[in-house]
Design a protein around this motif. Structure first.
Motif: not given
Length: 427
Positions: A290-296, A163-168, A170-182
Motif C-alpha cells: 500500500q502507498e501509506l506514509p512511512d511512519n516510525p 502532506f497530500q498523502q496524509l490528507r487523502q 484522513l479524508e478516507e478515514q472520515e468517510r468510513l467513520l461517517l458510513v459506520r455512524l449512518e
C-alpha cells in the motif's frame, strides 16, 4: 621612499582569490593571507576538509586571525599604486617589472604580468587572461546558487507530496467513520420502532383487560376466580439494545473522539503488505504494498501489526480465528517493541505460532510445542497484574502454552499479530 614601495610585488597586497587588494585581511594556519569574505566563501563551496587555496595545506577554519599590519600596508600600497598606475592608463601593474597584470596563474592562484609569464617561476604554469579568470569565478558562484535553489525546490515538493498523502488518508478515514455512524443510526431507529410497536400492542392488551375487569366487577365474587389466569400472563418486555450494539456504539464513540490515536496506534503500525478490514478486525496479506506514509511506528520488515487498544492493568482475553493451516503468529507485544528491522523472541513479544507444520512458543530460544491437533481459533489471555500470557484452544478450552510471569505492565501491552500470507479474524 616612493620608489621603495613601488618595487614591492603587487601580489603581496592582493588577495589570491579575488585578485583585488585585501579587504579585512586574515592570516590562516599555513601563513597565507586572504580577504575574510573570500576565504570563507571558498571553504563553503568545498566538499572536503578546509585547505589553503595556495599551498593546499589542511587548516582549521576557526583560526582566522586579523592581519592588521598587512591591512595598513594595503592602504599605503593603494595610494602608491594609484600614482604608478597613472603612467599605465590606470591599470594594475607588477611591482617587480612595472608591467600591467594582464594574466592569471592558475597554479599559483595570483595575477602576473607578461614578464612574469616568461620567467622561470611561471614558465611551466597554465595562465589565462585576468578577465577570463574573474568571469569563471563569477560563473562558479552562479551555478552554486542555482544548485542550492534546486535542492530547496525538491525538498518543498517532497513535503507537499507527503502532506497530500496524509490528507487523502484522513479524508478516507472520515468517510468510513461517517458510513459506520449512518449504519448505527439506522439500527437504533429500527430498534426504537420495534419497541414502539411492542409497547402499543401491550397497551392495547392491557386496555382490553381493564375493560374486562370492570365488567366482571358487577358480577358475583365467585366469578373473580378467572383472575387466576391473568397471573399467568407475562408482559412482553421491549427489545433492549444488544450488548454487541452497545459495544459497537462505545467503540465508535472512542474512534470518533480519538481518531488521531487510531491513526497512530493501529493503522500506522501495520506492515505495508497487510490490509486491514473496515471494522479493523480482520487482516490479510496483499502482494502489492500500500502507498501509506512511512511512519516510525510502522513495522517495515516483519509483516506484523499491533492492536489498537493497549492494556496496563486487569485481565483481558480475545479470540483470533487463524484457520486450520499454518503460517501465523499471535500474542501480546509491548508498546515499545522494535518496529524497524528483524524482530527477535524475548524482545517484548509473548506469542505462539504455527510455522513449518509445527507449533512454537516464541521464547528465547523458541520452544517446540508437541500438540497433536491444529486449533482453528485461539484464545489469548493477558494478566497485566501478574505479567502473564496464556494461550488456549477456543474450541474446547484446551491449554496450549503459558508464559511465566516476566514483566509488569508499566507501559501498555497490545495484541500482536504476524501474518506472512494468510487472513485472520479477531473477535
Amino acid at each position: 621612499m616612493l620608489r621603495g614601495f613601488l618595487i614591492c610585488p603587487l601580489d603581496e597586497v592582493a588577495c589570491p582569490i579575488c585578485l583585488e587588494y585585501f579587504k579585512d585581511p586574515v592570516i590562516i594556519d599555513c601563513g597565507h593571507n586572504f580577504c575574510r569574505v573570500c576565504i570563507t566563501h571558498c571553504w563553503e563551496r568545498s566538499a572536503t576538509a578546509a585547505s589553503c587555496p595556495q599551498c593546499r595545506e589542511t587548516v582549521h577554519q576557526g583560526n582566522l586571525r586579523p592581519n592588521r599590519q598587512l591591512a595598513n600596508i594595503v592602504e599605503i600600497a593603494k595610494r602608491l599604486s594609484f600614482r604608478a598606475a597613472k603612467g599605465a592608463g590606470g591599470e594594475r601593474v607588477s611591482g617587480e617589472h612595472q608591467e600591467v597584470l594582464k594574466l592569471f596563474c592558475e597554479e599559483g592562484q595570483t595575477p602576473i604580468c607578461v614578464v612574469c609569464d616568461r620567467s622561470r617561476a611561471h614558465r611551466a604554469h597554465r595562465v589565462v587572461p585576468v578577465q577570463k579568470a574573474a568571469q569563471e569565478y563569477k560563473v562558479g558562484n552562479y551555478f552554486a546558487g542555482r544548485e542550492r535553489k534546486k535542492q530547496i525546490q525538491e525538498e518543498r515538493q517532497k513535503i507537499v507530496s507527503e502532506f497530500q498523502q496524509l490528507r487523502q488518508f484522513l479524508e478516507e478515514q472520515e468517510r468510513l467513520l461517517l458510513v459506520r455512524l449512518e449504519k448505527l443510526d439506522k439500527e437504533i431507529v429500527k430498534i426504537r420502532n420495534e419497541n414502539n410497536t411492542i409497547l402499543s400492542e401491550e397497551i392495547s392488551r392491557l386496555s382490553e383487560l381493564i375493560s374486562e375487569l370492570e365488567g366482571k366487577y358487577q358480577k358475583p365474587a365467585s366469578e373473580f376466580l378467572f383472575l387466576s389466569r391473568c397471573k399467568k400472563g407475562k408482559f412482553q418486555q421491549p427489545v433492549d439494545i444488544s450488548p454487541e450494539l452497545e459495544v459497537r456504539l462505545n467503540h465508535f464513540s472512542q474512534k470518533t473522539v480519538a481518531l488521531s490515536e487510531i491513526l497512530r496506534k493501529f493503522k500506522d503500525t501495520a506492515h505495508l503488505n497487510l490490509v486491514l478490514s473496515e471494522d479493523l478486525r480482520s487482516v490479510k496479506w496483499e502482494e502489492i504494498q500500500q502507498e501509506l506514509p512511512d511512519n516510525p511506528e510502522r513495522f517495515d520488515t516483519e509483516p506484523s501489526v499491533l492492536g489498537s487498544e493497549g492494556f496496563t492493568s486487569g485481565r483481558h482475553c480475545w479470540e483470533v480465528e487463524v484457520g486450520d493451516r499454518g503460517g501465523w503468529v499471535v500474542g501480546v507485544a509491548k508498546e515499545s517493541v522494535r518496529r524497524r528491522g528483524e524482530i527477535r523472541p524475548g524482545e517484548g513479544i509473548w506469542a505462539v505460532g504455527y510455522v513449518l507444520d509445527q507449533f512454537w512458543a516464541l521464547t528465547s530460544p523458541a520452544t517446540h510445542l508437541p500438540l497433536s491437533w491444529v486449533p482453528s481459533r485461539i484464545w489469548v489471555c493477558l494478566d497485566c497484574d501478574q505479567g502473564q500470557v496464556t494461550f488456549m484452544d477456543a474450541g474446547d478450552g484446551a491449554p496450549i502454552f503459558t508464559f511465566p510471569p516476566a514483566w509488569s505492565c508499566r507501559s501498555p501491552a497490545r495484541p500482536y499479530h504476524l501474518n506472512p500470507r494468510r487472513k485472520c479474524h479477531y473477535f
